[in-house]
Design a protein around this motif. Structure first.
Motif, short mmCIF file in Angstrom:
data_model
loop_
_atom_site.label_atom_id
_atom_site.label_comp_id
_atom_site.label_asym_id
_atom_site.label_seq_id
_atom_site.Cartn_x
_atom_site.Cartn_y
_atom_site.Cartn_z
N GLY A 25 37.32 59.07 45.79
CA GLY A 25 37.13 60.52 45.78
C GLY A 25 38.37 61.38 45.97
N ALA A 26 39.53 60.76 46.17
CA ALA A 26 40.73 61.59 46.31
C ALA A 26 41.19 62.14 44.95
N VAL A 27 40.85 61.42 43.88
CA VAL A 27 41.22 61.90 42.54
C VAL A 27 39.98 62.55 41.91
N PRO A 28 40.17 63.47 40.96
CA PRO A 28 39.02 64.09 40.29
C PRO A 28 38.23 63.06 39.49
N VAL A 29 36.94 63.31 39.34
CA VAL A 29 36.10 62.45 38.49
C VAL A 29 36.07 63.07 37.09
N PRO A 30 36.58 62.34 36.08
CA PRO A 30 36.52 62.88 34.72
C PRO A 30 35.10 62.72 34.15
N VAL A 31 34.65 63.75 33.45
CA VAL A 31 33.32 63.72 32.83
C VAL A 31 33.49 64.10 31.37
N GLU A 32 33.08 63.22 30.46
CA GLU A 32 33.17 63.53 29.03
C GLU A 32 31.92 64.29 28.62
N VAL A 33 32.14 65.42 27.91
CA VAL A 33 31.05 66.35 27.62
C VAL A 33 31.07 66.74 26.15
N VAL A 34 29.89 66.80 25.54
CA VAL A 34 29.76 67.33 24.18
C VAL A 34 30.26 68.79 24.19
N GLU A 63 36.52 67.99 40.94
CA GLU A 63 36.89 67.76 42.34
C GLU A 63 35.72 68.17 43.23
N GLY A 64 35.75 67.69 44.47
CA GLY A 64 34.80 68.18 45.47
C GLY A 64 33.47 67.46 45.54
N LEU A 65 33.22 66.50 44.64
CA LEU A 65 31.95 65.78 44.69
C LEU A 65 31.94 64.84 45.89
N SER A 66 30.79 64.67 46.52
CA SER A 66 30.66 63.67 47.57
C SER A 66 30.46 62.31 46.92
N LEU A 67 31.35 61.37 47.24
CA LEU A 67 31.26 60.04 46.64
C LEU A 67 30.89 58.99 47.69
N THR A 68 30.20 59.42 48.73
CA THR A 68 29.76 58.44 49.75
C THR A 68 28.79 57.44 49.14
N ASP A 69 28.05 57.87 48.12
CA ASP A 69 27.18 56.95 47.37
C ASP A 69 27.60 57.02 45.90
N PRO A 70 28.61 56.23 45.50
CA PRO A 70 29.16 56.34 44.14
C PRO A 70 28.12 56.11 43.05
N LEU A 71 27.19 55.16 43.28
CA LEU A 71 26.18 54.90 42.24
C LEU A 71 25.30 56.12 42.03
N GLY A 115 33.46 59.02 34.84
CA GLY A 115 34.46 58.03 35.20
C GLY A 115 34.20 57.25 36.47
N VAL A 116 32.98 57.37 37.05
CA VAL A 116 32.63 56.54 38.21
C VAL A 116 32.09 55.22 37.69
#
Ligand code: 5RP
Length: 235
Positions: free
Chosen positions: A135-144, A180-188, A204-205
């Motif tokens: 969670g220190a790096v942003p999560v990339p999300v591919e979007v239409v 940024e800013g998402l809680s990744l305590t439960d990555p799944l 990208g998770v």
């Protein structure tokens, strides 16, 4: 600046060492999957210089396809080839359960497809990518493209702060939101929640399909980290 250059050079050497160590997981005459990024490029270089004969390689991006072909390695697609025996790729973060954040290079969708289609997933990186929690790096999300404003508002509802990656279109013709800013305590849970938003192609998770082994280049050699235990050993 000199100190920074030295650090970057050392990190690149660690990436190269991890990439070379991954050759041990490539069976002769097999089909493999190959990822995208600077560590994957080191792997392609090592593969090209090795004596290992291959049936072919399934790339996770157009850039990787070009790099493979330039080194005389036969490029296959998932449609025409059998399932890859092993997928070798880098990561932006890896936690002790070998869950990953990937996609700084924007190839996350094809990376996730080839990783899931492969029998084994060997992640190669330098030790700076090893983290206690994602969670220190942003999560990339591919979007239409037409869905970008809608998806951005839905991601804000999940607690994230999305930023459109400027002047970047994926190999699939889509856009990337770096979140940024998402809680990744439960990555799944966050991987599934992001993919459930209409207009999201992939994120990208990598928790549903973590790596099986992480090879992390360090100052004193390459550490092999296996799923669940997180124990390291030298190779
Ligand atoms: C590309 C990726 C890369 O594997 C990840 O960004 C690591 O890159 P590098 O090997 O250059 O550090 O996910 O989409």
């Amino acid at each position: 600046m000199v100190e920074q250059d030295t650090t970057d050079a050392m990190r690149d050497g660690m990436k190269r060492a991890a990439a070379e160590a991954a050759l041990e997981y490539v069976a002769p005459d097999s089909v493999i999957g190959v990822g995208t990024g600077s560590t994957a490029e080191h792997f392609i270089d090592a593969l090209g210089s090795s004596e290992i004969p291959l049936e072919g390689a399934v790339p996770s991006s157009d850039a990787t396809a070009h790099a493979l072909a330039a080194r005389g390695i036969r490029v296959l697609t998932l449609e025409e080839g059998p399932r890859p025996e092993v997928y070798v790729d880098g990561a932006d973060e890896a936690d002790p359960e070998l869950r990953l954040i990937k996609g700084a290079g924007g190839a996350l969708t094809r990376e996730k497809v080839v990783a899931n289609a492969s029998r084994a997933f060997v992640c190669i990186c330098d030790e700076s990518k090893l983290v206690d929690a994602l969670g220190a790096v942003p999560v990339p999300v591919e979007v239409v493209p037409m869905a970008v404003p809608f998806v951005a508002s839905m991601i804000e509802g999940l607690g994230g702060r999305p930023r459109l990656r400027e002047d970047f279109t994926t190999d699939n013709g889509n856009r990337i939101l770096d979140v940024e800013g998402l809680s990744l305590t439960d990555p799944l849970a966050i991987e599934l929640a992001l993919d459930a938003v209409p207009g999201v192609v992939e994120n990208g998770v990598f928790a549903m399909r973590p790596a099986d082994i992480v090879l992390a280049g360090a100052r004193d050699g390459v550490r092999t980290i296996r799923a669940k235990t997180g124990d390291g050993e030298d190779v």
